[in-house]
Motif scaffolding. Sequence first.
Motif, short mmCIF file in Angstrom:
data_model
loop_
_atom_site.label_atom_id
_atom_site.label_comp_id
_atom_site.label_asym_id
_atom_site.label_seq_id
_atom_site.Cartn_x
_atom_site.Cartn_y
_atom_site.Cartn_z
N HIS A 29 11.11 33.86 38.42
CA HIS A 29 10.83 34.57 39.68
C HIS A 29 10.99 36.07 39.44
CE1 HIS A 29 10.92 30.76 41.95
NE2 HIS A 29 11.93 30.44 41.17
N ARG A 30 10.09 36.63 38.68
CA ARG A 30 10.26 38.02 38.26
C ARG A 30 10.15 39.00 39.42
NH1 ARG A 30 7.77 38.39 32.12
NH2 ARG A 30 9.10 36.73 31.28
N ASP A 31 9.59 38.56 40.54
CA ASP A 31 9.56 39.42 41.71
C ASP A 31 10.94 39.51 42.36
OD1 ASP A 31 9.26 36.65 42.31
OD2 ASP A 31 8.68 37.15 44.36
N ARG A 32 11.89 38.72 41.87
CA ARG A 32 13.25 38.73 42.42
C ARG A 32 14.25 39.28 41.40
NH1 ARG A 32 14.17 32.74 44.68
NH2 ARG A 32 16.13 33.68 45.39
N ARG A 33 13.77 40.20 40.54
CA ARG A 33 14.65 40.75 39.51
C ARG A 33 15.80 41.54 40.11
NH1 ARG A 33 10.35 42.18 35.92
NH2 ARG A 33 10.83 44.39 36.02
N GLY A 34 15.58 42.18 41.26
CA GLY A 34 16.66 42.91 41.90
C GLY A 34 17.80 41.98 42.29
N GLU A 35 17.44 40.82 42.82
CA GLU A 35 18.43 39.81 43.18
C GLU A 35 19.13 39.29 41.92
OE1 GLU A 35 18.55 35.47 45.51
OE2 GLU A 35 16.69 36.65 45.43
N ALA A 36 18.34 39.08 40.87
CA ALA A 36 18.92 38.62 39.60
C ALA A 36 19.92 39.63 39.07
CB ALA A 36 17.81 38.38 38.58
N GLN A 37 19.58 40.91 39.18
CA GLN A 37 20.48 41.96 38.69
C GLN A 37 21.80 41.96 39.46
OE1 GLN A 37 19.76 44.52 35.99
NE2 GLN A 37 21.97 44.20 36.22
N SER A 38 21.73 41.72 40.77
CA SER A 38 22.95 41.67 41.57
C SER A 38 23.86 40.53 41.13
CB SER A 38 22.60 41.51 43.06
OG SER A 38 21.95 42.66 43.55
N TYR A 39 23.26 39.35 40.92
CA TYR A 39 24.04 38.22 40.43
C TYR A 39 24.64 38.54 39.06
CZ TYR A 39 22.31 34.91 43.99
OH TYR A 39 22.05 34.25 45.16
N LEU A 40 23.84 39.14 38.20
CA LEU A 40 24.29 39.44 36.84
C LEU A 40 25.42 40.45 36.84
CD1 LEU A 40 24.01 39.16 33.79
CD2 LEU A 40 22.19 40.88 33.87
N ASP A 41 25.29 41.50 37.65
CA ASP A 41 26.35 42.51 37.72
C ASP A 41 27.68 41.89 38.14
OD1 ASP A 41 24.68 44.57 36.95
OD2 ASP A 41 24.26 45.24 38.99
N SER A 42 27.61 41.05 39.16
CA SER A 42 28.83 40.40 39.66
C SER A 42 29.43 39.48 38.61
CB SER A 42 28.51 39.63 40.93
OG SER A 42 29.67 39.01 41.45
N ALA A 43 28.57 38.69 37.95
CA ALA A 43 29.06 37.76 36.93
C ALA A 43 29.67 38.50 35.76
CB ALA A 43 27.91 36.87 36.45
N ALA A 44 29.01 39.55 35.29
CA ALA A 44 29.50 40.29 34.13
C ALA A 44 30.86 40.92 34.41
CB ALA A 44 28.49 41.36 33.72
N THR A 45 31.02 41.43 35.63
CA THR A 45 32.31 42.02 36.01
C THR A 45 33.43 40.98 35.94
OG1 THR A 45 31.26 43.66 37.45
CG2 THR A 45 33.57 43.18 37.86
N GLU A 46 33.15 39.77 36.43
CA GLU A 46 34.16 38.71 36.41
C GLU A 46 34.43 38.24 34.98
OE1 GLU A 46 36.06 37.65 38.78
OE2 GLU A 46 35.11 38.96 40.26
N PHE A 47 33.38 38.08 34.17
CA PHE A 47 33.58 37.66 32.79
C PHE A 47 34.46 38.66 32.04
CE2 PHE A 47 29.18 35.52 33.04
CZ PHE A 47 29.74 34.33 33.46
N ASP A 48 34.21 39.94 32.28
CA ASP A 48 35.00 40.99 31.63
C ASP A 48 36.45 40.91 32.08
OD1 ASP A 48 35.42 43.25 30.02
OD2 ASP A 48 35.11 44.61 31.71
#
Length: 221
Positions: A109-128
């Motif tokens: 769903h490449r038209d939803r990359r902004g949403e994907a980035q939000s999920y990724l930012d949140s996940a990466a912060t928690e993993f760190d």
Amino acid sequence: MSDEASDAEGGLTPAWLLTRLLETAAPLEDRAVASVVSFRLANSADLATADLAFTCVARQLGGAAALLGNSDEAAAYLQQALDIASRVQFCPEIALAQLELAELLVAHHRDRRGEAQSYLDSAATEFDAMNMQPSLNRAGALQERIALLDSRSPANPDGLTKREVKVLNLIADGKTNQEIADDLYISPHTVIRHVSNIFGKIGSSNRAEATTYAHRNDLIP
């Protein structure tokens, strides 16, 4: 939450066994096993197993659905897993569900990359924060893929990504880091990282200079 009734001999439940089997099928791309086990687990999607490690059955079903090419079904399962993990406030499972949602959205769903980035930012912060290095590496690989996709889009000046332009817009609006975090549904720590990257790319030392840059380069919508 708990599994279905325990197995009489080993104390392990059918849902637990099937979930672990499904968990190994997706990385191995074993579609036959994924298909059979997913069918057997379909009525257990709202369960979470905790025999050895907490995991949402729905997240494993989401991974299997993605493997089988059912992206909409995968997204529904992963969202269900995120909801379940959020209710019990289990941060590792929340972050894993967010990462897998981000991976799915980027892939299908490449038209939803902004949403994907939000999920990724949140996940990466928690993993760190939780020192989950393999998962953090996986998040980093996805970030590189998003950056590559962004580079194929109409270019922003000085290599700014779409997300960085969005953060820059909010800086120009006079938003604080906390307000930006609230607007984008990410952590303040992630905002600080974005702001640092932006300042480095555009050669700015403060928010006033960044705002001037945004106006000069027509980055304000």
